[in-house]
Design an enzyme around this catalytic site. Structure first.
Site, short mmCIF file in Angstrom:
data_model
loop_
_atom_site.label_atom_id
_atom_site.label_comp_id
_atom_site.label_asym_id
_atom_site.label_seq_id
_atom_site.Cartn_x
_atom_site.Cartn_y
_atom_site.Cartn_z
N CYS A 95 177.46 78.68 76.57
CA CYS A 95 176.37 77.82 77.04
C CYS A 95 175.21 77.74 76.04
CB CYS A 95 175.91 78.25 78.42
SG CYS A 95 175.09 76.89 79.30
N ARG A 129 171.08 67.69 85.46
CA ARG A 129 171.79 68.82 84.86
C ARG A 129 173.25 68.72 85.27
NH1 ARG A 129 168.75 72.71 82.74
NH2 ARG A 129 170.43 74.23 82.83
N HIS A 195 180.31 79.72 82.32
CA HIS A 195 179.86 81.04 82.75
C HIS A 195 180.81 81.50 83.84
CE1 HIS A 195 175.77 80.69 81.04
NE2 HIS A 195 175.83 79.43 81.38
N1 GLN Z 1 169.20 75.82 78.33
C1 GLN Z 1 170.46 75.19 78.10
C2 GLN Z 1 170.65 73.93 78.94
O1 GLN Z 1 170.15 73.83 80.02
C3 GLN Z 1 171.59 76.18 78.34
C4 GLN Z 1 171.60 76.71 79.75
C5 GLN Z 1 172.55 77.84 79.95
O2 GLN Z 1 172.80 78.67 79.06
N2 GLN Z 1 173.05 77.91 81.17
O3 GLN Z 1 171.32 73.03 78.51
#
Ligand code: GLN
Length: 240
Positions: A95, A129, A195
């Site tokens: 990620c 998101r 994850h």
């Molecule tokens: N901050 C990054 C995003 O939101 C990665 C987030 C994460 O590692 N879950 O794209």
């Protein structure tokens, strides 16, 4: 007896969703086989010896942590990362860590540098998101297998021409919710948005990464019922 020498990058900053669980799985699966396991860390302002580690790991992070990490990583670790990858060390990035393996992460008008280990760019575009259970089909040299996990990222990642994804999306969003690709895979460099943490839910992948890092072939471990159940449950959650 060979030992797996693991280096965690920025473990205190890049550990969203308990990504350190990935390290726990690597350790357990080595120790259960009688393989040694060594764990070191490199954080802000620190370099590392590219010859001293078989697997370099970096987890996910909030955007604000990535701002601190991105410049530091480009300044203090870029060269060592390239040298480690060139000699075949496994690089596993999840990620937020994955986003920083490429050329840049564009974030609210700011462009964070990546280390340029793989040809990809990430941008925070308008839109929601990308969140949810996700499953992909990936082949790390032993035939197609499913990797199941959970994704939560605002950034959208686009691979350059000629760059290979880790897998194709079976369910979920993947790199950008559009092209059906998830992650990146070049040589022994693996990046992914998944994850879960990733390795507890996909121990076949943990074993495969240990094989690639040490250049060995591993026998399956007996008594993996709990691990298999975790994998099946992650697949079911993703509808695969
Ligand atoms: N901050 C990054 C995003 O939101 C990665 C987030 C994460 O590692 N879950 O794209």
């Amino acid at each position: 007896m060979p030992a797996l020498r693991v280096l965690s990058l920025y473990p205190e900053l890049m550990n969203i969703y308990a990504d350190r669980g990935n390290i726990a799985v690597l350790r357990a699966r080595c120790e259960w086989r009688g393989l040694g396991f060594e764990h070191a860390a490199s954080s802000l302002g620190q370099g590392f010896d590219p010859d001293a580690h078989d697997l370099v790991y970096m987890g996910g992070g909030q955007d604000r942590d990535q701002v601190a990490v991105a410049r530091d990583m480009a300044d203090t670790k870029r060269e060592a990362l390239h040298r480690a990858a060139d000699r075949g060390a496994v690089v596993l990035a999840v990620c937020g860590g994955y986003q920083l393996l490429g050329h840049s992460y564009e974030l609210g008008g700011e462009e964070l540098p990546g280390v340029g280990l793989v040809d990809l760019r990430t941008a925070r575009e308008p839109g929601p998101r990308l969140i949810g259970n996700c499953a992909i089909e990936a082949d790390l040299g032993t035939g197609p297998r499913v990797i199941a996990g959970f994704e939560n990222h605002g950034g959208r990642t686009y691979l350059g021409p000629g760059e290979s994804p880790l897998g194709r999306v079976l369910s979920g969003h993947g790199n950008n919710g559009r092209d059906g690709f998830e992650g990146v895979h070049r040589g022994n460099v693996v990046g992914t948005y998944l994850h879960g943490p990733l390795l507890p839910k996909n121990v076949w992948l943990a074993d495969r990464l240990i094989e690639l890092a040490l250049g060995v072939e591993l026998e399956p471990l007996p008594g993996d019922e709990l691990e298999q159940a975790a994998h099946e449950s992650a697949r079911r959650a993703a509808g695969v």
